[in-house]
Design an enzyme around this catalytic site. Structure first.
Site, PDB file in Angstrom:
ATOM      1  N   CYS A  36       0.861  -1.183   0.000  1.00 41.02           N
ATOM      2  CA  CYS A  36       0.000   0.000   0.000  1.00 41.02           C
ATOM      3  C   CYS A  36       0.901   1.238   0.000  1.00 41.02           C
ATOM      4  O   CYS A  36       1.777   1.370   0.860  1.00 41.02           O
ATOM      5  CB  CYS A  36      -0.888   0.000   1.232  1.00 41.02           C
ATOM      6  SG  CYS A  36      -1.844   1.530   1.426  1.00 41.02           S
ATOM      7  N   ASP A  78      -0.495  -5.622   0.392  1.00 42.09           N
ATOM      8  CA  ASP A  78      -1.808  -5.887  -0.192  1.00 42.09           C
ATOM      9  C   ASP A  78      -1.700  -7.202  -0.946  1.00 42.09           C
ATOM     10  O   ASP A  78      -0.721  -7.434  -1.665  1.00 42.09           O
ATOM     11  CB  ASP A  78      -2.214  -4.776  -1.171  1.00 42.09           C
ATOM     12  CG  ASP A  78      -2.725  -3.535  -0.467  1.00 42.09           C
ATOM     13  OD1 ASP A  78      -3.334  -3.675   0.615  1.00 42.09           O
ATOM     14  OD2 ASP A  78      -2.533  -2.434  -0.999  1.00 42.09           O
ATOM     15  N   ILE A  88       1.946 -15.664 -23.803  1.00 39.77           N
ATOM     16  CA  ILE A  88       2.806 -15.270 -22.687  1.00 39.77           C
ATOM     17  C   ILE A  88       3.397 -16.514 -22.022  1.00 39.77           C
ATOM     18  O   ILE A  88       2.670 -17.449 -21.676  1.00 39.77           O
ATOM     19  CB  ILE A  88       2.012 -14.427 -21.678  1.00 39.77           C
ATOM     20  CG1 ILE A  88       1.553 -13.143 -22.367  1.00 39.77           C
ATOM     21  CG2 ILE A  88       2.842 -14.122 -20.436  1.00 39.77           C
ATOM     22  CD1 ILE A  88       0.486 -12.404 -21.643  1.00 39.77           C
TER      23      ILE A  88
END
EC number: 1.7.1.13
Length: 129
Positions: free
Chosen positions: A34, A41, A56
């Site tokens: 955060c 977080d 990917i």
């Protein structure tokens, strides 16, 4: 040699570029900090995309996602950064990133960001009985 976080994303050639198909990848261990409190977080990232010429590569994606763990970022910004970086490297027909952040202060945050190639139109899904 142990794996290290990295901002480098790798791709490989789409084995079926003649087909529209969806790749869904769930990443349940995303962490960042955060920017206001420095507290961690936690989120689950759901990546959904229709590849064009490139897909990917998963280990590079894991190391890329891991690279955010010590960075301060607002939920909205980091979700869009992830999307932008993935679109830049893979140039998909369509991509959506959904970030479901764990509760913080009694509030759950979900951020959804998506991009569509300007010349791509999705096929109509089949509705099965």
């Amino acid at each position: 040699m142990p794996s290290q976080p990295s901002k480098t994303l790798e791709t490989f050639d789409n084995p079926r570029p003649d087909h529209d198909y969806t790749i869904r990848i769930e990443i349940p261990e995303f962490t960042c900090l955060c920017p206001k409190t420095g507290q961690p977080d936690f989120a689950t990232i759901l990546l959904e995309y229709v590849p064009d010429r490139q897909c990917i590569e998963l280990k590079s994606l894991k190391m890329y996602i891991w690279s955010f763990r010590d960075e301060g970022a607002f939920h909205e910004a980091v979700t869009n950064t992830i999307l932008d970086d993935l679109v830049t490297v893979s140039r998909p027909r369509f991509m959506r990133v959904t970030a479901r952040f764990n509760v913080r202060g009694g509030i759950y945050t979900t951020v959804v960001a998506e991009r569509r190639a300007p010349d791509w139109e999705p096929t109509t899904p089949v509705a099965l009985p």
